[in-house]
Motif scaffolding. Structure first.
Motif, PDB file in Angstrom:
ATOM      1  N   HIS A 128      82.923  56.329  32.995  1.00 59.15           N
ATOM      2  CA  HIS A 128      83.721  55.189  33.432  1.00 59.15           C
ATOM      3  C   HIS A 128      83.112  54.632  34.713  1.00 59.15           C
ATOM      4  O   HIS A 128      82.690  55.399  35.586  1.00 59.15           O
ATOM      5  N   HIS A 249      89.518  52.579  29.805  1.00 60.94           N
ATOM      6  CA  HIS A 249      89.104  52.889  31.175  1.00 60.94           C
ATOM      7  C   HIS A 249      90.350  52.846  32.077  1.00 60.94           C
ATOM      8  O   HIS A 249      90.393  52.113  33.072  1.00 60.94           O
ATOM      9  N   GLU A 251      91.854  54.680  34.344  1.00 59.31           N
ATOM     10  CA  GLU A 251      91.896  55.108  35.747  1.00 59.31           C
ATOM     11  C   GLU A 251      90.968  54.297  36.646  1.00 59.31           C
ATOM     12  O   GLU A 251      90.868  54.564  37.840  1.00 59.31           O
ATOM     13  N   GLU A 253      89.524  51.493  38.985  1.00 60.17           N
ATOM     14  CA  GLU A 253      90.052  50.516  39.939  1.00 60.17           C
ATOM     15  C   GLU A 253      89.721  49.097  39.489  1.00 60.17           C
ATOM     16  O   GLU A 253      88.594  48.809  39.078  1.00 60.17           O
TER      17      GLU A 253
END
Length: 289
Positions: A128, A249, A251, A253
């Motif tokens: 990720h 994805h 998690e 930011e």
């Protein structure tokens, strides 16, 4: 640095992007020299040199009369050769082409890098990005010889810019193709199995737009070294981007809104340096069932 090149060397000229770049140069009236391992015939170049881009003698021959280089020659995936062939072949070619170009007084070069430099596409396990939209400052997570070769190519480009006072633009291309090509099948696959595009962030670019990016990288008044992402502004997936990120994805930011099918890649540097208008977006995919 604003002078339009009088003759351009295109390496990997018989490949899909190489051919498209030669076709564009021909339409623009820019003389081109083509370098490839074999001459398949029909290349839109008034001079064709056969040889390996990693061979100094062949490259020196191909550079005769050239004042800009578009370096596309590479093994384009880690599964198309042994790890040594992929990494060593790709990095040698980039070093030789840029070093010989610099020694010959060429001061404009574009090289094909790849979205794979991030490490996501060819990793054996799901990876990720640290954040989206990804940008050129994103930490790399390379686990494969192809991605590593692109990281080394970019470092070589930066060094050659310092060593020879060259402008070198490394273009981080995603999946390339066009309508009726792999894009149609890929878009259909993403509609049925959106997770299959998570490693690429569902990104793509029409080969015609990639060729234009190559030309602008050597024709516009750019100075120094730059590595930039160049992709279409939307994704090949029919699902909304935020929904895809939630699923695959979750998690990661998010640093900016990504409405609709906006590609989760920051194209600010491409806009700033190339002023690139994507002229060939893929038609909207069929809504998922």
């Amino acid at each position: 640095m604003s002078d339009v090149p009088r003759r351009v060397l295109v390496t990997g000229a018989a490949g899909r992007l190489g051919r498209m770049t030669l076709d564009l140069l021909a339409r623009l009236g820019v003389p081109a020299t083509a370098l490839d391992l074999h001459d398949p015939g029909g290349l839109a170049a008034d001079r064709v040199v056969t040889g390996n881009a990693g061979d100094s003698a062949a490259v020196r021959d191909a550079l005769d009369g050239v004042d800009a280089v578009i370096h596309l020659a590479a093994i384009p995936a880690p599964v198309l050769g042994t790890p040594e062939e992929v990494f060593c072949g790709n990095t040698r070619a980039t070093f030789v082409v840029l070093e010989e170009a610099g020694q010959a007084g060429v001061r404009r070069a574009a090289i094909a890098s790849s979205f794979s430099v991030l490490g996501l596409p060819w990793a054996a396990r799901p990876l990720h990005p640290a954040y989206v939209p990804v940008d050129e400052a994103l930490p790399l997570q390379i686990e494969d010889p192809y991605g590593l070769s692109k990281q080394a190519d970019e470092a070589t480009g930066a060094m050659m810019a310092r060593r020879h006072g060259m402008t070198v633009v490394a273009l981080r291309f995603p999946l390339l193709g066009g309508p009726g090509d792999k894009f149609d099948k890929t878009a259909a696959r993403y509609a049925d199995d959106p997770g299959s595009g998570a490693k690429e962030l569902w990104s793509y670019l029409d080969t015609r737009d990639a060729a234009l990016a190559c030309w602008r990288a050597v024709a516009l008044p750019i100075e120094g070294y730059h590595a930039i992402f160049v992709t279409a502004r939307d994704t090949l997936a029919p699902q909304p981007t935020e929904e895809l990120l939630d699923r695959f994805h979750p998690e990661v930011e998010r640093r900016a809104p990504l409405p609709g099918r906006t590609v989760p890649i920051d194209l600010g540097e491409a806009d700033r340096l190339l002023g690139l208008t994507i002229e060939h977006p893929h038609p909207d995919a069929t809504e998922p069932t």
